[in-house]
Scaffold this motif. Structure first.
Motif: not given
Length: 276
Positions: A79-100
């Protein structure tokens, strides 16, 4: 009505906080390796198989570097905000990503997690209030200064991880370059011992029974110094310094209807089941 809480590591070398009940748990940030998470949870009798999700406060390396491997290995939603996900360069499988987003309330089994914005020099930083059947745990680190939302949620906590990053005199006299000192103390960096103490004294809940002093600087703070400082004003609140080198004990936080009926115990022998 209870929750089990522990810090697996706290500091600029990695942050990871555990909150859970008998059936499910979450991690807030994973800034240590998957192997270290497994080892540290095993040492204090926590079952990694009941961890159901990871919540991300912001994109700095000491909060996210262990997430991709741990999430993939145990198929944990992140569970992560989209700006945090993008700026962190997190490689997370699509099925595990939960935008908040700010003030989202997420339910993991019987556990409710509220995300709210905080002040820090990151893309979209958030803190979390974790609640289960009336017991509320705050995870409040990496704070430039106490904002209105932080004060509001701190007032509700039965236990909290609260940043006490630096001692002002130690920072002033440190070998840090001037720009870095200003980054730390400039209102979007970290909370000092005195700032954290003022928040604690002015806004603690009548139910607050344990405070984890968290994210201490290795160079600009001292565990004994900050523990002694807070102990002078504890008034019955148990003070624990979360280490940057090892896990804490597991603490069992319980809540009853009246503050005087609050019960809290700790245990190193709390075991859900075999780790593997």
């Amino acid at each position: 009505m209870s929750l089990f809480v522990a810090s697996l590591n706290s500091g600029s070398n990695g942050n990871c906080y555990y909150v859970g009940n008998d059936e499910e748990a979450i991690l807030v940030d994973v800034g240590i390796s998957c192997k270290e998470v497994e080892k540290r949870m095993a040492r204090i009798g926590l079952n990694i198989r009941i961890v159901k999700a990871i919540f991300v406060s912001h994109e700095h390396t000491d909060h996210i570097k262990g997430i991709p491997v741990l999430a993939r290995k145990y198929q944990l939603p992140v569970y992560v905000t989209l700006p945090t996900w993008v700026n962190g360069g997190l490689h997370i499988d699509d099925n595990l990503l939960r935008p908040i987003a700010s003030f989202d309330e997420i339910r993991i089994g019987e556990i409710n997690i509220t995300a709210f914005p905080k002040i820090h020099d990151a893309a979209d930083p958030h803190s979390f209030l974790v609640e289960c059947n009336g017991v509320k745990i705050g995870v409040f680190t990496d704070l430039g200064h106490p904002c209105e939302q932080l004060i509001r949620y701190f007032k509700e906590c039965h236990a909290a991880f609260l940043e006490a990053n630096y001692d002002e005199e130690m920072l002033n006299n440190s070998r840090y370059p001037y720009f870095l000192k200003n980054r730390i103390r400039g209102g979007r960096g970290h909370l000092s011992n005195s700032q954290a103490l003022e928040l604690f004294k002015a806004h603690r809940s009548p139910y607050l029974k344990r405070l984890f002093l968290s994210h201490l600087s290795r160079e600009n703070n001292c565990p004994d110094l900050v523990a002694n400082l807070f102990s002078l004003h504890a008034n019955g609140v148990e003070i624990t310094v979360a280490s940057r080198y090892q896990e804490t004990d597991v603490y069992h936080i319980q809540h009853y209807e009246k503050p005087t009926d609050f019960a809290m115990t700790e245990s190193r022998t709390y075991v859900q089941a075999s780790l593997f």
